[in-house]
Write a protein that holds these residues in place. Sequence first.
Motif, PDB file in Angstrom:
ATOM      1  N   MET A 298      40.243  47.821  35.228  1.00  0.00           N
ATOM      2  CA  MET A 298      39.050  47.235  34.608  1.00  0.00           C
ATOM      3  C   MET A 298      37.794  48.032  34.935  1.00  0.00           C
ATOM      4  O   MET A 298      36.893  48.140  34.106  1.00  0.00           O
ATOM      5  CB  MET A 298      38.905  45.767  35.013  1.00  0.00           C
ATOM      6  CG  MET A 298      39.969  44.888  34.362  1.00  0.00           C
ATOM      7  SD  MET A 298      39.793  43.138  34.722  1.00  0.00           S
ATOM      8  CE  MET A 298      40.372  43.030  36.408  1.00  0.00           C
ATOM      9  N   GLN A 299      37.737  48.618  36.129  1.00  0.00           N
ATOM     10  CA  GLN A 299      36.589  49.441  36.478  1.00  0.00           C
ATOM     11  C   GLN A 299      36.517  50.702  35.631  1.00  0.00           C
ATOM     12  O   GLN A 299      35.461  51.305  35.504  1.00  0.00           O
ATOM     13  CB  GLN A 299      36.615  49.784  37.974  1.00  0.00           C
ATOM     14  CG  GLN A 299      36.280  48.576  38.832  1.00  0.00           C
ATOM     15  CD  GLN A 299      36.431  48.825  40.317  1.00  0.00           C
ATOM     16  OE1 GLN A 299      37.177  49.696  40.754  1.00  0.00           O
ATOM     17  NE2 GLN A 299      35.716  48.041  41.113  1.00  0.00           N
TER      18      GLN A 299
ATOM     19  N   GLU B 271      38.585  37.998  43.519  1.00  0.00           N
ATOM     20  CA  GLU B 271      37.892  39.281  43.314  1.00  0.00           C
ATOM     21  C   GLU B 271      38.289  39.896  41.976  1.00  0.00           C
ATOM     22  O   GLU B 271      37.448  40.385  41.224  1.00  0.00           O
ATOM     23  CB  GLU B 271      38.212  40.237  44.459  1.00  0.00           C
ATOM     24  CG  GLU B 271      37.515  41.576  44.319  1.00  0.00           C
ATOM     25  CD  GLU B 271      37.908  42.575  45.397  1.00  0.00           C
ATOM     26  OE1 GLU B 271      37.392  43.704  45.332  1.00  0.00           O
ATOM     27  OE2 GLU B 271      38.721  42.257  46.287  1.00  0.00           O
ATOM     28  N   MET B 272      39.575  39.844  41.666  1.00  0.00           N
ATOM     29  CA  MET B 272      40.065  40.373  40.393  1.00  0.00           C
ATOM     30  C   MET B 272      39.408  39.638  39.228  1.00  0.00           C
ATOM     31  O   MET B 272      38.959  40.258  38.258  1.00  0.00           O
ATOM     32  CB  MET B 272      41.596  40.228  40.337  1.00  0.00           C
ATOM     33  CG  MET B 272      42.240  40.720  39.066  1.00  0.00           C
ATOM     34  SD  MET B 272      44.053  40.633  39.138  1.00  0.00           S
ATOM     35  CE  MET B 272      44.353  38.889  39.321  1.00  0.00           C
ATOM     36  N   ASN B 273      39.310  38.323  39.329  1.00  0.00           N
ATOM     37  CA  ASN B 273      38.684  37.529  38.274  1.00  0.00           C
ATOM     38  C   ASN B 273      37.197  37.852  38.135  1.00  0.00           C
ATOM     39  O   ASN B 273      36.663  37.881  37.019  1.00  0.00           O
ATOM     40  CB  ASN B 273      38.888  36.044  38.529  1.00  0.00           C
ATOM     41  CG  ASN B 273      40.320  35.616  38.308  1.00  0.00           C
ATOM     42  OD1 ASN B 273      41.071  36.239  37.576  1.00  0.00           O
ATOM     43  ND2 ASN B 273      40.714  34.549  38.971  1.00  0.00           N
ATOM     44  N   GLU B 274      36.519  38.105  39.239  1.00  0.00           N
ATOM     45  CA  GLU B 274      35.098  38.471  39.188  1.00  0.00           C
ATOM     46  C   GLU B 274      34.904  39.820  38.506  1.00  0.00           C
ATOM     47  O   GLU B 274      33.994  39.990  37.694  1.00  0.00           O
ATOM     48  CB  GLU B 274      34.478  38.486  40.592  1.00  0.00           C
ATOM     49  CG  GLU B 274      34.230  37.113  41.156  1.00  0.00           C
ATOM     50  CD  GLU B 274      33.344  36.247  40.259  1.00  0.00           C
ATOM     51  OE1 GLU B 274      32.280  36.723  39.817  1.00  0.00           O
ATOM     52  OE2 GLU B 274      33.724  35.089  40.000  1.00  0.00           O
TER      53      GLU B 274
ATOM     54  N   LYS C 161      35.184  39.384  34.820  1.00  0.00           N
ATOM     55  CA  LYS C 161      33.979  38.820  34.196  1.00  0.00           C
ATOM     56  C   LYS C 161      32.910  39.877  33.965  1.00  0.00           C
ATOM     57  O   LYS C 161      32.186  39.832  32.975  1.00  0.00           O
ATOM     58  CB  LYS C 161      33.399  37.707  35.077  1.00  0.00           C
ATOM     59  CG  LYS C 161      34.194  36.435  35.081  1.00  0.00           C
ATOM     60  CD  LYS C 161      33.551  35.427  36.029  1.00  0.00           C
ATOM     61  CE  LYS C 161      34.462  34.241  36.255  1.00  0.00           C
ATOM     62  NZ  LYS C 161      33.934  33.342  37.288  1.00  0.00           N
ATOM     63  N   GLU C 162      32.807  40.831  34.883  1.00  0.00           N
ATOM     64  CA  GLU C 162      31.783  41.870  34.803  1.00  0.00           C
ATOM     65  C   GLU C 162      32.198  43.041  33.917  1.00  0.00           C
ATOM     66  O   GLU C 162      31.367  43.828  33.500  1.00  0.00           O
ATOM     67  CB  GLU C 162      31.465  42.376  36.209  1.00  0.00           C
ATOM     68  CG  GLU C 162      30.873  41.303  37.111  1.00  0.00           C
ATOM     69  CD  GLU C 162      30.862  41.701  38.578  1.00  0.00           C
ATOM     70  OE1 GLU C 162      31.196  42.864  38.903  1.00  0.00           O
ATOM     71  OE2 GLU C 162      30.515  40.842  39.410  1.00  0.00           O
TER      72      GLU C 162
END
Length: 154
Positions: A89-90, A110-113, A116-117
């Motif tokens: 995702m990054q 953390e993965m879910n955050e 979201k970003e």
Amino acid sequence: MEKIRLGIIGIGNMGSTHAKKIVGGKCPDFELVAIADIKEERHNWAKETLGENIKLFYDADEMIGSGLIDACLIAVPHYDPPRYAIACMQKGIHVLVEKPAGVYTKQVMEMNEVAKESNAVFGIMMNQRTNCIYRKMREIVKSGELGEIRRVSW
């Protein structure tokens, strides 16, 4: 429409099942272009079963950074999905994680955050969620018919 270039991390039981379906045309919007797995025998299986056009990696991070994939299906042992999902995702790579999402609540949160970003699409495979038995169990729990849930053993 161009096909979505898919990579799979982990081609054990679940990963190989997904890979065969994609190569077999069951997901016509996807093209399997890369696989990452640490085991030599799985690389050999992939060459024999899926064809020679798929790029094989021993290092998942190398595949993630290769620029070859638009999306990644993560089918690895329980401790590792959050790390790989976050790395994808990054880099703007869309992610589908096979269940479970992880072992530790903190990692999954953390993965879910990061999801979201991120501009990437993120999902977790919950293939039993529509099974009539589990739907009925959910209805019973939500209704409060049995009172407050104190413990669950699966």
